[in-house]
Design a protein around this motif. Structure first.
Motif, PDB file in Angstrom:
ATOM      1  N   VAL A 122       0.860  -1.180   0.000  1.00  0.00           N
ATOM      2  CA  VAL A 122       0.000   0.000   0.000  1.00  0.00           C
ATOM      3  C   VAL A 122       0.895   1.228   0.000  1.00  0.00           C
ATOM      4  CG1 VAL A 122      -1.732   1.321   1.275  1.00  0.00           C
ATOM      5  CG2 VAL A 122      -1.863  -1.181   1.222  1.00  0.00           C
ATOM      6  N   THR A 123       0.650   2.154  -0.920  1.00  0.00           N
ATOM      7  CA  THR A 123       1.461   3.365  -1.002  1.00  0.00           C
ATOM      8  C   THR A 123       0.606   4.605  -0.749  1.00  0.00           C
ATOM      9  OG1 THR A 123       1.122   3.908  -3.341  1.00  0.00           O
ATOM     10  CG2 THR A 123       2.772   2.206  -2.826  1.00  0.00           C
ATOM     11  N   SER A 124       1.269   5.723  -0.573  1.00  0.00           N
ATOM     12  CA  SER A 124       0.579   7.005  -0.370  1.00  0.00           C
ATOM     13  C   SER A 124       0.558   7.844  -1.641  1.00  0.00           C
ATOM     14  CB  SER A 124       1.266   7.794   0.753  1.00  0.00           C
ATOM     15  OG  SER A 124       2.610   8.111   0.384  1.00  0.00           O
ATOM     16  N   SER A 125       0.884   7.260  -2.781  1.00  0.00           N
ATOM     17  CA  SER A 125       1.053   8.045  -4.007  1.00  0.00           C
ATOM     18  C   SER A 125      -0.213   8.785  -4.424  1.00  0.00           C
ATOM     19  CB  SER A 125       1.519   7.137  -5.149  1.00  0.00           C
ATOM     20  OG  SER A 125       2.819   6.652  -4.907  1.00  0.00           O
ATOM     21  N   VAL A 126      -1.369   8.132  -4.336  1.00  0.00           N
ATOM     22  CA  VAL A 126      -2.612   8.806  -4.728  1.00  0.00           C
ATOM     23  C   VAL A 126      -2.837  10.030  -3.853  1.00  0.00           C
ATOM     24  CG1 VAL A 126      -5.120   8.596  -4.885  1.00  0.00           C
ATOM     25  CG2 VAL A 126      -3.665   6.722  -5.685  1.00  0.00           C
ATOM     26  N   LEU A 127      -2.680   9.875  -2.550  1.00  0.00           N
ATOM     27  CA  LEU A 127      -2.844  10.997  -1.627  1.00  0.00           C
ATOM     28  C   LEU A 127      -1.799  12.073  -1.876  1.00  0.00           C
ATOM     29  CD1 LEU A 127      -4.050  12.361   0.887  1.00  0.00           C
ATOM     30  CD2 LEU A 127      -2.536  10.923   2.284  1.00  0.00           C
ATOM     31  N   ASP A 128      -0.554  11.664  -2.054  1.00  0.00           N
ATOM     32  CA  ASP A 128       0.529  12.630  -2.231  1.00  0.00           C
ATOM     33  C   ASP A 128       0.328  13.491  -3.470  1.00  0.00           C
ATOM     34  OD1 ASP A 128       1.707  11.526  -0.002  1.00  0.00           O
ATOM     35  OD2 ASP A 128       3.117  10.277  -1.127  1.00  0.00           O
ATOM     36  N   ILE A 129      -0.166  12.886  -4.547  1.00  0.00           N
ATOM     37  CA  ILE A 129      -0.253  13.604  -5.819  1.00  0.00           C
ATOM     38  C   ILE A 129      -1.580  14.338  -5.990  1.00  0.00           C
ATOM     39  CG2 ILE A 129      -0.240  13.311  -8.337  1.00  0.00           C
ATOM     40  CD1 ILE A 129       1.733  10.985  -7.898  1.00  0.00           C
ATOM     41  N   THR A 130      -2.667  13.754  -5.485  1.00  0.00           N
ATOM     42  CA  THR A 130      -3.988  14.373  -5.682  1.00  0.00           C
ATOM     43  C   THR A 130      -4.445  15.189  -4.480  1.00  0.00           C
ATOM     44  OG1 THR A 130      -5.303  12.535  -4.774  1.00  0.00           O
ATOM     45  CG2 THR A 130      -4.628  12.389  -7.094  1.00  0.00           C
ATOM     46  N   GLY A 131      -3.873  14.931  -3.312  1.00  0.00           N
ATOM     47  CA  GLY A 131      -4.295  15.642  -2.113  1.00  0.00           C
ATOM     48  C   GLY A 131      -5.481  15.023  -1.413  1.00  0.00           C
ATOM     49  N   ARG A 132      -5.963  13.887  -1.907  1.00  0.00           N
ATOM     50  CA  ARG A 132      -7.070  13.201  -1.228  1.00  0.00           C
ATOM     51  C   ARG A 132      -6.792  11.703  -1.174  1.00  0.00           C
ATOM     52  NH1 ARG A 132      -9.972  10.323  -4.588  1.00  0.00           N
ATOM     53  NH2 ARG A 132     -10.182  10.887  -6.815  1.00  0.00           N
ATOM     54  N   ALA A 133      -7.371  11.084  -0.166  1.00  0.00           N
ATOM     55  CA  ALA A 133      -7.142   9.660   0.039  1.00  0.00           C
ATOM     56  C   ALA A 133      -7.791   8.844  -1.083  1.00  0.00           C
ATOM     57  CB  ALA A 133      -7.707   9.224   1.387  1.00  0.00           C
ATOM     58  N   PRO A 134      -7.189   7.716  -1.454  1.00  0.00           N
ATOM     59  CA  PRO A 134      -7.786   6.871  -2.488  1.00  0.00           C
ATOM     60  C   PRO A 134      -9.073   6.207  -1.999  1.00  0.00           C
ATOM     61  CG  PRO A 134      -5.915   5.763  -1.487  1.00  0.00           C
ATOM     62  CD  PRO A 134      -5.919   7.164  -0.942  1.00  0.00           C
ATOM     63  N   THR A 135      -9.897   5.821  -2.932  1.00  0.00           N
ATOM     64  CA  THR A 135     -11.184   5.197  -2.643  1.00  0.00           C
ATOM     65  C   THR A 135     -10.993   3.725  -2.277  1.00  0.00           C
ATOM     66  OG1 THR A 135     -12.233   6.689  -4.229  1.00  0.00           O
ATOM     67  CG2 THR A 135     -13.476   4.727  -3.601  1.00  0.00           C
ATOM     68  N   SER A 136     -11.683   3.280  -1.236  1.00  0.00           N
ATOM     69  CA  SER A 136     -11.612   1.877  -0.836  1.00  0.00           C
ATOM     70  C   SER A 136     -12.620   1.054  -1.627  1.00  0.00           C
ATOM     71  CB  SER A 136     -11.921   1.735   0.657  1.00  0.00           C
ATOM     72  OG  SER A 136     -13.288   2.017   0.908  1.00  0.00           O
ATOM     73  N   LEU A 137     -12.491  -0.261  -1.556  1.00  0.00           N
ATOM     74  CA  LEU A 137     -13.437  -1.154  -2.225  1.00  0.00           C
ATOM     75  C   LEU A 137     -14.855  -0.905  -1.712  1.00  0.00           C
ATOM     76  CD1 LEU A 137     -14.314  -3.591  -3.941  1.00  0.00           C
ATOM     77  CD2 LEU A 137     -13.565  -5.073  -2.063  1.00  0.00           C
ATOM     78  N   ARG A 138     -15.020  -0.804  -0.397  1.00  0.00           N
ATOM     79  CA  ARG A 138     -16.360  -0.608   0.148  1.00  0.00           C
ATOM     80  C   ARG A 138     -16.930   0.744  -0.294  1.00  0.00           C
ATOM     81  NH1 ARG A 138     -18.998  -3.441   3.928  1.00  0.00           N
ATOM     82  NH2 ARG A 138     -17.096  -4.438   4.760  1.00  0.00           N
ATOM     83  N   GLU A 139     -16.121   1.777  -0.278  1.00  0.00           N
ATOM     84  CA  GLU A 139     -16.589   3.091  -0.723  1.00  0.00           C
ATOM     85  C   GLU A 139     -17.000   3.065  -2.190  1.00  0.00           C
ATOM     86  OE1 GLU A 139     -13.856   5.915   2.209  1.00  0.00           O
ATOM     87  OE2 GLU A 139     -13.080   5.249   0.262  1.00  0.00           O
ATOM     88  N   PHE A 140     -16.200   2.364  -2.992  1.00  0.00           N
ATOM     89  CA  PHE A 140     -16.517   2.263  -4.421  1.00  0.00           C
ATOM     90  C   PHE A 140     -17.859   1.564  -4.618  1.00  0.00           C
ATOM     91  CE2 PHE A 140     -16.525  -0.313  -8.296  1.00  0.00           C
ATOM     92  CZ  PHE A 140     -16.362   0.676  -9.260  1.00  0.00           C
ATOM     93  N   LEU A 141     -18.064   0.469  -3.931  1.00  0.00           N
ATOM     94  CA  LEU A 141     -19.306  -0.293  -4.079  1.00  0.00           C
ATOM     95  C   LEU A 141     -20.507   0.513  -3.607  1.00  0.00           C
ATOM     96  CD1 LEU A 141     -18.005  -3.773  -2.884  1.00  0.00           C
ATOM     97  CD2 LEU A 141     -18.669  -3.161  -5.225  1.00  0.00           C
ATOM     98  N   LYS A 142     -20.342   1.270  -2.525  1.00  0.00           N
ATOM     99  CA  LYS A 142     -21.454   2.079  -2.025  1.00  0.00           C
ATOM    100  C   LYS A 142     -21.846   3.185  -3.005  1.00  0.00           C
ATOM    101  CE  LYS A 142     -20.777   1.521   2.984  1.00  0.00           C
ATOM    102  NZ  LYS A 142     -22.102   0.918   3.229  1.00  0.00           N
ATOM    103  N   SER A 143     -20.887   3.654  -3.776  1.00  0.00           N
ATOM    104  CA  SER A 143     -21.154   4.761  -4.698  1.00  0.00           C
ATOM    105  C   SER A 143     -21.520   4.291  -6.114  1.00  0.00           C
ATOM    106  CB  SER A 143     -19.920   5.665  -4.788  1.00  0.00           C
ATOM    107  OG  SER A 143     -18.822   4.975  -5.374  1.00  0.00           O
ATOM    108  N   THR A 144     -21.498   2.977  -6.335  1.00  0.00           N
ATOM    109  CA  THR A 144     -21.770   2.431  -7.655  1.00  0.00           C
ATOM    110  C   THR A 144     -23.210   1.950  -7.747  1.00  0.00           C
ATOM    111  OG1 THR A 144     -19.462   1.699  -7.865  1.00  0.00           O
ATOM    112  CG2 THR A 144     -21.072   0.725  -9.373  1.00  0.00           C
ATOM    113  N   PRO A 145     -23.997   2.493  -8.681  1.00  0.00           N
ATOM    114  CA  PRO A 145     -25.391   2.049  -8.824  1.00  0.00           C
ATOM    115  C   PRO A 145     -25.472   0.561  -9.145  1.00  0.00           C
ATOM    116  CG  PRO A 145     -24.990   4.059 -10.069  1.00  0.00           C
ATOM    117  CD  PRO A 145     -23.651   3.544  -9.639  1.00  0.00           C
ATOM    118  N   ARG A 146     -26.456  -0.082  -8.577  1.00  0.00           N
ATOM    119  CA  ARG A 146     -26.652  -1.513  -8.828  1.00  0.00           C
ATOM    120  C   ARG A 146     -28.013  -1.754  -9.448  1.00  0.00           C
ATOM    121  NH1 ARG A 146     -22.034  -4.315  -8.928  1.00  0.00           N
ATOM    122  NH2 ARG A 146     -20.582  -3.218  -7.580  1.00  0.00           N
TER     123      ARG A 146
END
Length: 280
Positions: free
Chosen positions: A256-280
């Motif tokens: 696990v790296t911090s690259s997404v946070l370091d470059i974009t300024g926000r934490a990367p999306t988790s699997l659970r967060e992705f699933l909650k935000s994806t229409p089913r």
């Protein structure tokens, strides 16, 4: 500064193109089919026959200092195609190539296609162009669809873990790099999600968020090849499919790296967060 974007008819390349256009960046979009290219302001569309089309690619790349190179479609000769596009970039005067690579790319990587990514990286380095390598992990977007109709995720992953990342996070990183390439010259970033999960954990989370009964079956190598014979494919493709799981078993995708946070300024999306935000 004109930026060349490949893969704009796909998800990551398309999202990068949209984000750059929203920032007012002039674009050159290299596509195989012009009628599938996104309609974006200040964007020229160049139809080519693919990465092997040297003449057309040189013409499209001419005048650009930076290019975003999405890895080509999986094929037996993908490395040859990659090298031809790198040659076209150098010939056209591109100074900085941003390449979408893969986590733990190496000469002896377990995942067979990660070896091609490593060889592509080495070829880009040898070209003399500046580079930024974005080594993304497996995509979270696909984890929800790993299970078969019987609810089983099958593969020889053992107790290994994978730090999967969303395609949207990978695209956001690429966009930030392309907007300020000078800050990322000759850098290699591994792009991961916020956590490293086993296949059992992935099955549990997907089941909880989708309401389906999902579980993981740890196939043997022989079982993995046999189950994938249900699809007619060349041997190199079977090797790639199976080695996606054996690479996880070997621990090559667990970091696990911090690259997404370091470059974009926000934490990367988790699997659970992705699933909650994806229409089913």
């Amino acid at each position: 500064m004109k930026v060349v974007v490949t893969g704009s008819t796909g998800f990551v390349g398309g999202l990068v193109a949209q984000k750059l256009a929203a920032e007012g960046v002039p674009l050159a979009l290299l596509v195989r089919s012009a009628n599938r290219a996104p309609a974006l302001p200040d964007a020229q569309v160049f139809e080519t026959a693919g990465y092997s089309d040297l003449e057309a690619n040189v013409a499209a790349l001419n005048g650009a200092k930076v290019a975003f190179m999405v890895s080509g479609a999986e094929s037996e000769d993908r490395l040859r195609q990659h090298k031809q596009f790198v040659d076209a970039s150098a010939q056209a005067g591109v100074e900085h190539l941003v390449y979408l690579s893969f986590q733990s790319a190496a000469r002896d990587a377990t995942f067979t296609l990660a070896r091609t990514h490593w060889e592509t990286e080495e070829y880009i380095k040898a070209s003399g162009m500046k580079f930024t390598f974005l080594r993304d992990s497996f995509y979270i977007d696909f984890l929800a669809n790993l299970a078969g109709e019987d609810g089983l995720i099958r593969g020889p992953a053992g107790e290994g873990h994978v730090a999967a990342v969303t395609r949207a996070d990978a695209a956001e990183v690429a966009t930030r790099v392309l907007l300020n390439p000078g800050a990322h010259e000759n850098q290699t970033y591994t792009l991961t999600g916020p956590e490293s999960l086993s296949m059992n954990e992935i099955a549990r989370i997907v089941g909880e968020e989708t309401g389906q009964s999902i579980s993981f079956y740890n196939e043997s190598i022989d079982e993995a090849y046999a189950s994938r014979k249900a699809w007619d494919a060349p041997d190199w493709q079977y090797d790639a499919w199976v080695s996606t799981y054996t690479a996880i078993a070997q621990g090559e995708l667990a970091e696990v790296t911090s690259s997404v946070l370091d470059i974009t300024g926000r934490a990367p999306t988790s699997l659970r967060e992705f699933l909650k935000s994806t229409p089913r």
